[in-house]
Design a protein around this motif. Structure first.
Motif: not given
Lengths: 434, 434
Positions: A57-59, A135, A138, A142, A402, A411, A413-418, B41-42, B58, B60, B65, B131-132, B394, B418-419
């Motif tokens: 899920l996305e935050p 986050l 997460r 990864l 989701n 799956d 899909e939100a495997r993102l290192i933001i 990674n995205y 959002e 995400d 990815p 994105i950041p 998605r 969030i941050r």
């Protein structure tokens, strides 16, 4: 804090979690002025944090702007502020934004991760009680796999793919299940050049069963589910230390692991200025009477995780979970309204609606008062209940989409290192890991 | 970097943006080994970053990815690595993860914000190319309003609610429109105790019209739309400085503003190690021939924003946008395949599919080759095209759900800090702001 006084009494609620929000809603349109303060501008739906950590899920879909919750209520004020101290003599709060006077003070600050004084674990382990923490986790999960690709040292690689989860409550169980599903369904595809079968998920529990607040049937079934997914469960094992790469326990058992997730307990967030000696209960909770009044005060209340209401049914207070928080919030709101009408307070009665935990796809355990069930139906019930309690129509739809997607496609899909979790991987270079 | 050599030639693609991903897809299943590196990674869908900044989406849902994109392709490798230098003599790259040898090198590093050497603006202004950065901007916009509540000084409050957007291209226009809609639809409800009518959105353009790459009709209509939403447009105005609270221009015009968003230009990301003197073009782009080969090299290519292909139709290179990037990526992929079959390269031909920009609800402008239209239909076309080019099923569904929700409810629920963007608000305290 620049909030005008009205002719109504002012109720200040500290904390926009389940308890604080439930109470605020109850006071909507009543003859009180409500000021809600929280250090964040959003409410967090904590039960789904583990899905943010595991890329499901996305935050943004499990958070909700507090101003939006209060938008339609007259006479409501929100300030993004942090409580620093309570001055009960003068009925005022000290916050990072200045002073705030109250007529009634409601402490709903919730709980935080309890490391039981182990600084080493606190420093090197990961907690999962807030969205930024989730986050971070997460990102770190990864990053560990990206890092594992880069080494030829098998011991180092194994340590990077070794996850130790401490605590067999719902959080630990749900996280372990989600990681196991990632290991099975996603890692082999994402990392074809890595032997991801060697990834390990260890769940460590100090007691003799996981989900110890639930029925023995639920515990047993959850263990079966987890073991079926390849999770290693270590019972009657107490973790004593973690230096960032080696997990030690009370016995000879040790783990070389780049990741330790601490889900072994929570404690109430400390509030300065109250007469603590007399009112603090185990787990740093505040002793309250049956009206949620903090012992020794008549206009200071505590609700939710931070409140410890000791009675015959709950000699150690209510469980630190969403349901008691919501019910106490609503009830205290009703009592405040009752007092406005010169009626006496009613004592709080907890309606236990049961408890549940999900382990993975089609796998959950549910204990209701008269029914206990596990498996596919339990899983659907778990999802329905969580969607129902999620705040906001958009959030519900996005989470639902989701979940359907993740279910159909196996799956996440939100495997993102933001925002990368800034980690020093050089410590794993030396041979000590071996 | 721990990647085994295969018998096929190795194509290293640096950058997982539109160009790099399009090329990687084209090479799927062909007799090459492809290594894609990116510092994230995205993949980022940059055209929708402004919606992340303004709480409409959002992050995400506009990121994807990279490993997932490449998952089904054999012989693909991804590494989350940053290019440090190219060693063209030895056909190697220096990265933060070590050396990487290549047979063909494809530079697809894209562009970054161009502050034209103005360090003061770079330090105090906000950019929106990642994105950041977009999340920082989102946090700051929201924090400004929280802060505006806390002061009784009208000048300070106005400065906190004053937004200056520099640059009248699609990014500036879309952001200005979104902020204007927030001012109108959300602020009065979220901040009932603040006179949000005083919030100002200023769009500053150095030339004599906004959207100068589009038709005059589109420019005119976009200006009408923006002015209808209450945006102040300042044309033929050049911003010269910003110290964090005061915006200065070449003329007497000044703004007291807590937020300056710089969308006035982009430049190619610098790549060390190439023979720059001869190949760098204005905007820090690399001169390439009609096959996207970097001048002076036969096995080093550049595609996307970083590439400057000067020919009769495009004397200053192609526009630094998604379409040329995608087309060049695909084309170069086809050329590499052609070379494997001992066939000669074909020259790149850009198919201009037109351009578009959205201003707000039911308001967009579209220039196609033979049709130009504005308004509701243009807005639907804009949404359809963006959904179509977004990567991932998605993501499309989640973005679609958000758009429908935002449309029906006149809302944007992702207004979450969030941050927090760590900002020193004390500078606004002194009277100089007045």
């Amino acid at each position: 804090m620049n909030i005008p006084r009205s002719s109504f009494p002012r109720v200040v609620i500290v904390g926009g979690g389940f308890a604080g929000v439930a109470m605020a809603k109850e006071l909507s349109g009543k003859e009180v002025q409500v000021v809600l303060i929280d250090k964040n501008n959003y409410h967090t739906f904590q039960p789904l944090l583990y899905q943010v950590s595991t890329g499901g899920l996305e935050p943004d879909s499990i958070a909700y702007p507090i101003r939006k919750i209060l938008q339609d209520y007259p006479n409501f004020y929100f300030r993004m502020a942090e409580l620093q101290q309570v001055l009960t003599e003068s009925n005022e709060l000290v916050t990072n934004l200045g002073m705030l006077a109250y007529d009634h003070l409601v402490i709903a600050v919730g709980s935080e991760t309890n490391f039981f004084g182990n600084d080493e674990i606190e420093q090197n382990g990961m907690a999962m009680k807030s969205i930024p923490q989730s986050l971070n986790l997460r990102s770190m999960i990864l990053e560990n796999f990206e890092q594992a690709l880069l080494t030829d040292d098998l011991h180092e690689r194994d340590a990077l793919m070794n996850f130790v989860i401490v605590g067999g409550g719902p959080t630990g169980v749900e996280l372990a299940g989600a990681l196991a599903e990632i290991k099975k369904g996603i890692l082999p595809k994402d990392y074809p050049d890595l032997d991801t079968r060697r990834a390990q998920i260890n769940l460590i529990q100090s007691g003799d069963r996981i989900l110890k607040e639930m029925s023995e049937k639920a515990s047993k079934k959850a263990e079966d589910f987890l073991e079926g997914l390849g999770v290693q469960i270590w019972k009657e094992t107490r973790v004593t230390g973690y230096d960032g790469k080696k997990v030690t326990t009370k016995t000879d058992l040790k783990f070389d692991a780049a990741t330790l997730i601490w889900a072994a307990g929570v404690k109430g967030v400390s509030v300065k200025g109250l007469d603590f000696e007399n009112i603090v209960r185990p787990g740093n909770r505040l002793k309250v009477n049956e009206f949620n009044q903090v012992e020794g005060y008549t206009n200071v209340y505590a609700i939710g995780d931070i409140a410890c209401m000791e009675n015959d049914d709950t000699p150690r207070g209510h469980p630190m979970m969403a349901q008691p928080a919501i019910q106490q919030g609503r009830h205290l709101g009703e009592n405040i309204v009752r007092a406005l009408d010169k009626k006496p307070f009613k004592p709080f009665e907890y309606k236990d609606k049961g408890s549940m935990a999900t382990i993975g796809r089609n796998k959950a355990v549910v204990d209701l008062k008269n029914y206990r069930f596990q498996g596919v139906f339990a899983w659907f019930v778990w999802m329905f209940v969580h969607l129902f309690f999620l705040i906001g129509f958009r959030n519900r739809i996005v989470v639902f989409v989701n979940w359907v997607y993740n279910y159909v496609r196996f799956d996440r899909e939100a495997r993102l290192i933001i925002r990368p979790y800034q980690r020093d991987y050089s410590q794993f270079k030396d041979s000590d890991t071996a």
